[in-house]
Enzyme design. Sequence first.
Site, PDB file in Angstrom:
ATOM      1  N   ASP A   7       0.826  -1.212   0.000  1.00 59.67           N
ATOM      2  CA  ASP A   7       0.000   0.000   0.000  1.00 59.67           C
ATOM      3  C   ASP A   7       0.857   1.258   0.000  1.00 59.67           C
ATOM      4  O   ASP A   7       0.655   2.154  -0.807  1.00 59.67           O
ATOM      5  CB  ASP A   7      -0.993   0.000   1.183  1.00 59.67           C
ATOM      6  CG  ASP A   7      -0.339  -0.305   2.523  1.00 59.67           C
ATOM      7  OD1 ASP A   7       0.903  -0.462   2.592  1.00 59.67           O
ATOM      8  OD2 ASP A   7      -1.068  -0.399   3.527  1.00 59.67           O
ATOM      9  N   ASP A  54       6.835   3.710   3.499  1.00 54.53           N
ATOM     10  CA  ASP A  54       7.068   4.819   4.438  1.00 54.53           C
ATOM     11  C   ASP A  54       8.526   4.738   4.887  1.00 54.53           C
ATOM     12  O   ASP A  54       9.412   5.174   4.157  1.00 54.53           O
ATOM     13  CB  ASP A  54       6.050   4.706   5.583  1.00 54.53           C
ATOM     14  CG  ASP A  54       6.118   5.857   6.571  1.00 54.53           C
ATOM     15  OD1 ASP A  54       6.828   6.834   6.321  1.00 54.53           O
ATOM     16  OD2 ASP A  54       5.434   5.791   7.618  1.00 54.53           O
ATOM     17  N   LYS A  62       5.936   7.477   0.230  1.00 51.72           N
ATOM     18  CA  LYS A  62       5.897   8.704   1.023  1.00 51.72           C
ATOM     19  C   LYS A  62       7.255   9.387   0.985  1.00 51.72           C
ATOM     20  O   LYS A  62       8.291   8.727   1.011  1.00 51.72           O
ATOM     21  CB  LYS A  62       5.526   8.339   2.467  1.00 51.72           C
ATOM     22  CG  LYS A  62       4.884   9.468   3.240  1.00 51.72           C
ATOM     23  CD  LYS A  62       4.706   9.127   4.697  1.00 51.72           C
ATOM     24  CE  LYS A  62       3.373   8.471   4.987  1.00 51.72           C
ATOM     25  NZ  LYS A  62       3.113   8.400   6.460  1.00 51.72           N
TER      26      LYS A  62
HETATM   27  P1  IMP Z   1       6.974   1.222   6.677  1.00 53.55           P
HETATM   28  O1  IMP Z   1       7.284   2.392   7.592  1.00 53.55           O
HETATM   29  O2  IMP Z   1       7.473   1.500   5.275  1.00 53.55           O
HETATM   30  O3  IMP Z   1       7.513  -0.054   7.231  1.00 53.55           O
HETATM   31  O4  IMP Z   1       5.392   1.150   6.589  1.00 53.55           O
HETATM   32  C1  IMP Z   1       4.696   0.098   7.174  1.00 53.55           C
HETATM   33  C2  IMP Z   1       3.213   0.153   7.021  1.00 53.55           C
HETATM   34  O5  IMP Z   1       2.721   1.236   7.790  1.00 53.55           O
HETATM   35  C3  IMP Z   1       2.637   0.383   5.637  1.00 53.55           C
HETATM   36  O6  IMP Z   1       2.572  -0.798   4.885  1.00 53.55           O
HETATM   37  C4  IMP Z   1       1.255   0.881   5.995  1.00 53.55           C
HETATM   38  O7  IMP Z   1       0.382  -0.191   6.242  1.00 53.55           O
HETATM   39  C5  IMP Z   1       1.512   1.661   7.266  1.00 53.55           C
HETATM   40  N1  IMP Z   1       1.603   3.102   6.981  1.00 53.55           N
HETATM   41  C6  IMP Z   1       2.705   3.854   6.764  1.00 53.55           C
HETATM   42  N2  IMP Z   1       2.390   5.138   6.538  1.00 53.55           N
HETATM   43  C7  IMP Z   1       1.038   5.203   6.602  1.00 53.55           C
HETATM   44  C8  IMP Z   1       0.084   6.293   6.433  1.00 53.55           C
HETATM   45  O8  IMP Z   1       0.409   7.451   6.176  1.00 53.55           O
HETATM   46  N3  IMP Z   1      -1.228   5.959   6.578  1.00 53.55           N
HETATM   47  C9  IMP Z   1      -1.650   4.686   6.865  1.00 53.55           C
HETATM   48  N4  IMP Z   1      -0.801   3.661   7.024  1.00 53.55           N
HETATM   49  C10 IMP Z   1       0.529   3.918   6.891  1.00 53.55           C
HETATM   50 MG    MG Z   2       0.845  -2.182   4.965  1.00 49.37          MG
END
Ligand code: IMP
Ligand code: MG
Length: 182
Positions: free
Chosen positions: A103, A106, A134
């Site tokens: 999705d 981040d 992001k």
């Molecule tokens: P990571 O920080 O890249 O490991 O992100 C992990 C997970 O956090 C993503 O797959 C999303 O499910 C959730 N996530 C990160 N940023 C957002 C946001 O802005 N809104 C909603 N979920 C988020």
């Molecule tokens: Mg996710």
Amino acid sequence: MHPDVAQVLYSEEDIARRVSEIGQAITAEYASKAVEDGLVLISVLRGAAIFMADLARAIDLPLEMDFMALSSYGNSAKSSGVITVKKDLSTDIEGKHVIIAEDILDSGLTLEFLLEMLQARKPASLAVVTMLRKDVPDQAAIACKHIGFECPNGFIVGYGLDFAERYRNLPYIGVLKPEVYE
Ligand code: IMP
Ligand code: MG
């Protein structure tokens, strides 16, 4: 527009157009491989389920769909990097072409963990397709085959993305008002 949403970044039509483009590109890229070795689309529950459901229908090739559930410890808004598998794949991916449909990228810590774990199972290939990336400092260097859209460093909701399990069913992608989560 939902009253908790400050701004719509991508409309339902924008998303449909982009998913269709990515599906067509994947269809071309995997045309021979998918039939020969098998193609598996994987999504991480729950946020990526909606994107994967749409992407699967935009790919004109035989494919399998499978799901994983991960949990990350720490405060809910930020990934801690300590990730455990809550639900593993049901499919054996060895020798198959695997696409992770995510999705949002981040911190990148979730994908870093997942790529290492799935690579150890010896797929024929392993690629990441993310609906959103992001714009954050110090993001892990994750090679993405396709990125739907870039988004700003706010709290993003809709099209599968939640805050406290809400807003996943919004048909568009938007920025949540800070007063809702602060
Ligand atoms: P990571 O920080 O890249 O490991 O992100 C992990 C997970 O956090 C993503 O797959 C999303 O499910 C959730 N996530 C990160 N940023 C957002 C946001 O802005 N809104 C909603 N979920 C988020
Ligand atoms: Mg996710």
